[in-house]
Design a protein around this motif. Structure first.
Motif, PDB file in Angstrom:
ATOM      1  N   ARG A 133       0.820  -1.207   0.000  1.00 12.44           N
ATOM      2  CA  ARG A 133       0.000   0.000   0.000  1.00 12.44           C
ATOM      3  C   ARG A 133       0.855   1.259   0.000  1.00 12.44           C
ATOM      4  NH1 ARG A 133      -4.935  -0.938   4.339  1.00 12.44           N
ATOM      5  NH2 ARG A 133      -6.002  -2.606   3.214  1.00 12.44           N
ATOM      6  N   VAL A 134       0.239   2.370  -0.377  1.00 16.46           N
ATOM      7  CA  VAL A 134       0.901   3.660  -0.312  1.00 16.46           C
ATOM      8  C   VAL A 134       0.675   4.293   1.055  1.00 16.46           C
ATOM      9  CG1 VAL A 134       0.994   5.986  -1.297  1.00 16.46           C
ATOM     10  CG2 VAL A 134       0.726   4.012  -2.792  1.00 16.46           C
ATOM     11  N   HIS A 135      -0.483   4.035   1.657  1.00 14.03           N
ATOM     12  CA  HIS A 135      -0.817   4.625   2.953  1.00 14.03           C
ATOM     13  C   HIS A 135      -0.512   3.673   4.098  1.00 14.03           C
ATOM     14  CE1 HIS A 135      -2.715   8.386   1.849  1.00 14.03           C
ATOM     15  NE2 HIS A 135      -3.326   7.774   0.866  1.00 14.03           N
ATOM     16  N   PHE A 136       0.015   4.233   5.181  1.00 17.87           N
ATOM     17  CA  PHE A 136       0.214   3.475   6.415  1.00 17.87           C
ATOM     18  C   PHE A 136      -1.149   3.144   7.024  1.00 17.87           C
ATOM     19  CE2 PHE A 136       0.688   3.370  11.043  1.00 17.87           C
ATOM     20  CZ  PHE A 136       1.702   2.439  11.183  1.00 17.87           C
ATOM     21  N   ASP A 137      -1.284   1.942   7.569  1.00 24.33           N
ATOM     22  CA  ASP A 137      -2.550   1.489   8.145  1.00 24.33           C
ATOM     23  C   ASP A 137      -2.687   2.007   9.576  1.00 24.33           C
ATOM     24  OD1 ASP A 137      -4.742   0.066   9.156  1.00 24.33           O
ATOM     25  OD2 ASP A 137      -4.359  -1.604   7.793  1.00 24.33           O
ATOM     26  N   ARG A 138      -3.595   2.964   9.795  1.00 21.82           N
ATOM     27  CA  ARG A 138      -3.762   3.570  11.116  1.00 21.82           C
ATOM     28  C   ARG A 138      -4.280   2.602  12.175  1.00 21.82           C
ATOM     29  NH1 ARG A 138      -3.979   9.239  12.014  1.00 21.82           N
ATOM     30  NH2 ARG A 138      -3.322  10.423  10.187  1.00 21.82           N
ATOM     31  N   SER A 139      -4.821   1.473  11.755  1.00 23.75           N
ATOM     32  CA  SER A 139      -5.300   0.500  12.741  1.00 23.75           C
ATOM     33  C   SER A 139      -4.153  -0.009  13.600  1.00 23.75           C
ATOM     34  CB  SER A 139      -5.993  -0.675  12.038  1.00 23.75           C
ATOM     35  OG  SER A 139      -5.060  -1.420  11.262  1.00 23.75           O
ATOM     36  N   LEU A 140      -2.927   0.040  13.072  1.00 24.39           N
ATOM     37  CA  LEU A 140      -1.761  -0.387  13.836  1.00 24.39           C
ATOM     38  C   LEU A 140      -1.537   0.512  15.053  1.00 24.39           C
ATOM     39  CD1 LEU A 140       0.619  -1.108  10.838  1.00 24.39           C
ATOM     40  CD2 LEU A 140      -0.178  -2.797  12.485  1.00 24.39           C
ATOM     41  N   ILE A 141      -1.867   1.792  14.913  1.00 29.79           N
ATOM     42  CA  ILE A 141      -1.707   2.728  16.029  1.00 29.79           C
ATOM     43  C   ILE A 141      -2.788   2.473  17.080  1.00 29.79           C
ATOM     44  CG2 ILE A 141      -1.584   5.148  16.691  1.00 29.79           C
ATOM     45  CD1 ILE A 141      -0.868   5.785  13.817  1.00 29.79           C
ATOM     46  N   GLY A 180       4.826  11.368   5.505  1.00 33.41           N
ATOM     47  CA  GLY A 180       4.369  12.701   5.115  1.00 33.41           C
ATOM     48  C   GLY A 180       2.974  12.716   4.528  1.00 33.41           C
ATOM     49  N   GLY A 181       2.589  11.621   3.863  1.00 37.96           N
ATOM     50  CA  GLY A 181       1.278  11.582   3.225  1.00 37.96           C
ATOM     51  C   GLY A 181       0.115  11.413   4.177  1.00 37.96           C
ATOM     52  N   ILE A 182       0.381  11.036   5.427  1.00 34.51           N
ATOM     53  CA  ILE A 182      -0.711  10.791   6.373  1.00 34.51           C
ATOM     54  C   ILE A 182      -0.507  11.494   7.711  1.00 34.51           C
ATOM     55  CG2 ILE A 182      -1.373   8.538   5.437  1.00 34.51           C
ATOM     56  CD1 ILE A 182       0.350   7.315   7.728  1.00 34.51           C
ATOM     57  N   LYS A 236       0.867  21.795   0.579  1.00 35.50           N
ATOM     58  CA  LYS A 236       0.510  20.871  -0.498  1.00 35.50           C
ATOM     59  C   LYS A 236       1.311  19.588  -0.325  1.00 35.50           C
ATOM     60  CE  LYS A 236       0.514  20.231  -5.518  1.00 35.50           C
ATOM     61  NZ  LYS A 236       0.978  20.747  -6.814  1.00 35.50           N
ATOM     62  N   ILE A 237       0.616  18.444  -0.350  1.00 40.93           N
ATOM     63  CA  ILE A 237       1.251  17.147  -0.124  1.00 40.93           C
ATOM     64  C   ILE A 237       1.035  16.253  -1.335  1.00 40.93           C
ATOM     65  CG2 ILE A 237       1.291  15.083   1.344  1.00 40.93           C
ATOM     66  CD1 ILE A 237       0.209  16.861   3.616  1.00 40.93           C
ATOM     67  N   ASP A 238       2.130  15.751  -1.897  1.00 42.33           N
ATOM     68  CA  ASP A 238       2.080  14.842  -3.047  1.00 42.33           C
ATOM     69  C   ASP A 238       2.742  13.526  -2.681  1.00 42.33           C
ATOM     70  OD1 ASP A 238       0.916  16.677  -5.038  1.00 42.33           O
ATOM     71  OD2 ASP A 238       2.819  17.763  -4.835  1.00 42.33           O
ATOM     72  N   LEU A 239       1.974  12.426  -2.724  1.00 46.78           N
ATOM     73  CA  LEU A 239       2.507  11.115  -2.380  1.00 46.78           C
ATOM     74  C   LEU A 239       3.522  10.622  -3.407  1.00 46.78           C
ATOM     75  CD1 LEU A 239      -0.701   9.281  -1.143  1.00 46.78           C
ATOM     76  CD2 LEU A 239       1.383   9.593   0.177  1.00 46.78           C
ATOM     77  N   ILE A 240       4.545   9.929  -2.923  1.00 44.78           N
ATOM     78  CA  ILE A 240       5.521   9.272  -3.784  1.00 44.78           C
ATOM     79  C   ILE A 240       5.163   7.788  -3.812  1.00 44.78           C
ATOM     80  CG2 ILE A 240       7.960   8.711  -4.100  1.00 44.78           C
ATOM     81  CD1 ILE A 240       8.614  11.244  -2.487  1.00 44.78           C
ATOM     82  N   ARG A 269       6.553   0.521   0.921  1.00 49.17           N
ATOM     83  CA  ARG A 269       5.538   1.262   0.163  1.00 49.17           C
ATOM     84  C   ARG A 269       4.453   1.840   1.053  1.00 49.17           C
ATOM     85  NH1 ARG A 269       6.352  -3.672  -2.572  1.00 49.17           N
ATOM     86  NH2 ARG A 269       7.549  -3.460  -4.500  1.00 49.17           N
ATOM     87  N   GLY A 270       4.230   1.230   2.212  1.00 50.55           N
ATOM     88  CA  GLY A 270       3.175   1.693   3.094  1.00 50.55           C
ATOM     89  C   GLY A 270       3.595   2.795   4.035  1.00 50.55           C
ATOM     90  N   SER A 271       4.800   3.355   3.842  1.00 53.21           N
ATOM     91  CA  SER A 271       5.280   4.415   4.731  1.00 53.21           C
ATOM     92  C   SER A 271       4.816   5.800   4.304  1.00 53.21           C
ATOM     93  CB  SER A 271       6.813   4.388   4.812  1.00 53.21           C
ATOM     94  OG  SER A 271       7.243   3.198   5.430  1.00 53.21           O
ATOM     95  N   ALA A 272       4.035   5.861   3.229  1.00 47.79           N
ATOM     96  CA  ALA A 272       3.407   7.107   2.775  1.00 47.79           C
ATOM     97  C   ALA A 272       4.411   8.246   2.621  1.00 47.79           C
ATOM     98  CB  ALA A 272       2.280   7.503   3.724  1.00 47.79           C
ATOM     99  N   LEU A 273       5.515   7.988   1.922  1.00 46.57           N
ATOM    100  CA  LEU A 273       6.477   9.052   1.652  1.00 46.57           C
ATOM    101  C   LEU A 273       5.845  10.107   0.757  1.00 46.57           C
ATOM    102  CD1 LEU A 273       8.514   6.857   2.689  1.00 46.57           C
ATOM    103  CD2 LEU A 273      10.143   7.853   1.096  1.00 46.57           C
ATOM    104  N   ALA A 274       6.265  11.359   0.946  1.00 46.56           N
ATOM    105  CA  ALA A 274       5.611  12.434   0.205  1.00 46.56           C
ATOM    106  C   ALA A 274       6.541  13.613  -0.027  1.00 46.56           C
ATOM    107  CB  ALA A 274       4.359  12.904   0.948  1.00 46.56           C
ATOM    108  N   ASP A 275       6.217  14.376  -1.077  1.00 52.17           N
ATOM    109  CA  ASP A 275       6.793  15.703  -1.287  1.00 52.17           C
ATOM    110  C   ASP A 275       5.854  16.706  -0.629  1.00 52.17           C
ATOM    111  OD1 ASP A 275       8.987  14.936  -2.825  1.00 52.17           O
ATOM    112  OD2 ASP A 275       7.809  14.923  -4.668  1.00 52.17           O
TER     113      ASP A 275
END
Length: 380
Positions: free
Chosen positions: A26-34, A153-155, A182-186, A193-199
């Motif tokens: 995934r591109v997004h980190f799964d918040r359920s882990l938190i 950065g993306g989340i 402004k946030i742009d996902l990488i 991939r699930g670490s939601a890196l971003a510009d």
């Protein structure tokens, strides 16, 4: 610590291992882990009632190490949001109500923090920062700049942003929903991939003075900056230790199950020597990491950067070496994209550049060595 071990066992077994492949795709980190970490009481072990306690620092190291055996994306949450962001606020919040509020959200799992320091082109040298603050007539500040390769950065709900103010280093806490961000996902990563890196672009973002991180040094923000990176390096070392343990264990199991010319691979003396060497290096890095943690907890700045830097630098080396050894043990099977040996190698390679590239760290270690030699010669 037994309680922490049982929490981590439940957390990794039921909520990380089973879903590691899904998290990695995934591109997004799964918040359920938190939410799970909070409900199990894991964050309470990391963020104790005692400010910047050694117990909390060690609990975070063990947590980062344990989850790193199974999932780099989960690791990055503990390393960045809990370590570099959360532990920095824990140290510097003081009497600032805004920072206290942000820290309270982080410690109960109500928010995710991200550290935005890498500039366009991958530059992390604070002397070359282009992101900057300007003060305006009403006493507020305006933030301009661009950051790249920002983990989570993306989340993230808040960013810890390094910038320049009147030529001096400054560090600000900025909500991700602030106007002008402004946030742009990488989404082209080979691993994590699930670490939601971003510009992230900051365009005329208005900040209050309470959002500027106070420092323990009236002259500049260098101590805070060094603290952030020292924390990042010691937990990057913890992550490398966890990954190395996983590689060694996986390598042993594979060699123990494979046969050639009537005997198990593990009976081959060359493989035994390689595993013994990997395990010896692992124990050495663990020892240095533990010393660095003690210095972090006791605020001994004389030794702080040296041991944190060495732990991270050597940790990167053993993670890469052990993952390569594991790949060899698995043969062609190890190169399959969705298999564990391949994933571990991709994650290990990232240790070369996270929280300071190995080249930069080697230069830092050498500079400290030269400085010590000059001082010692001068005292004779």
């Amino acid at each position: 610590m037994t309680k922490l071990d049982s929490i981590l066992h439940e957390y990794t077994k039921s909520h990380v291992i089973r879903y590691a492949n899904r998290f990695d795709s995934r591109v997004h980190f799964d918040r359920s882990l938190i939410k799970t970490a909070t409900s199990l009481g894991l964050l309470e072990k990391i963020f104790t009632n005692s400010r910047n306690s050694p117990e909390g620092l060690h609990a975070l190291a063990i947590s980062t190490e344990e989850v790193s055996k199974y999932c780099g994306n989960t690791r990055n949450f503990f390393l960045v949001s809990c370590g570099m962001f959360g532990k920095t606020l824990e140290r510097y919040q003081g009497e600032n109500d805004y920072l206290n509020n942000v820290y309270s959200q982080i410690k109960i799992g109500g928010a995710i923090g991200s550290v935005a320091y890498t500039e366009t082109g991958g530059n992390t040298n604070p002397k070359s920062l282009k992101t900057h603050l300007s003060k305006i007539a009403d006493g507020s500040f305006i933030l301009y700049g661009h950051k790249t390769w920002i983990t989570l950065g993306g989340i993230a709900d808040f960013f810890l942003v390094t910038c320049l103010y009147e030529g001096e280093l400054a560090i600000a806490v900025v909500p991700s929903l602030a106007k002008g961000i402004k946030i742009d996902l990488i989404d082209s990563l080979a691993g994590n991939r699930g670490s939601a890196l971003a510009d992230i672009t900051f365009d005329k973002v208005i900040l209050d003075k309470n959002q500027i991180l106070p420092t323990i040094c009236s002259e500049s923000s260098w101590p805070a900056f060094e603290w952030i990176f020292s924390v990042g390096r010691v937990y990057a070392a913890s992550s490398a230790i966890g990954l190395t343990k996983s590689c060694i264990s996986m390598c042993f199991d594979r060699l123990n199950s494979r046969h050639s010319l009537g005997k198990k691979f593990i009976e081959n003396q060359i493989w035994q020597q390689e595993l013994a060497k990997a395990n010896s290096q692992l124990r050495a890095v663990e020892a240095i990491r533990n010393v660095a943690l003690d210095y972090l907890g006791n605020n001994k700045y004389v030794f702080l950067n040296s041991d944190c830097t060495i732990a991270k630098n050597l940790g990167a080396e053993i993670a890469i070496q052990s993952s390569q050894l594991n790949l060899k043990a698995h043969g062609a099977f190890g190169y399959l994209e969705n298999e564990e040996p391949n994933r571990l190698l991709r994650e290990a390679l990232s240790f070369e550049f996270i929280e300071g590239s190995s080249l930069v760290l080697n230069k830092k270690i050498f500079s400290q060595l030269v400085g010590n030699l000059i001082v010692n010669k001068g005292n004779k």
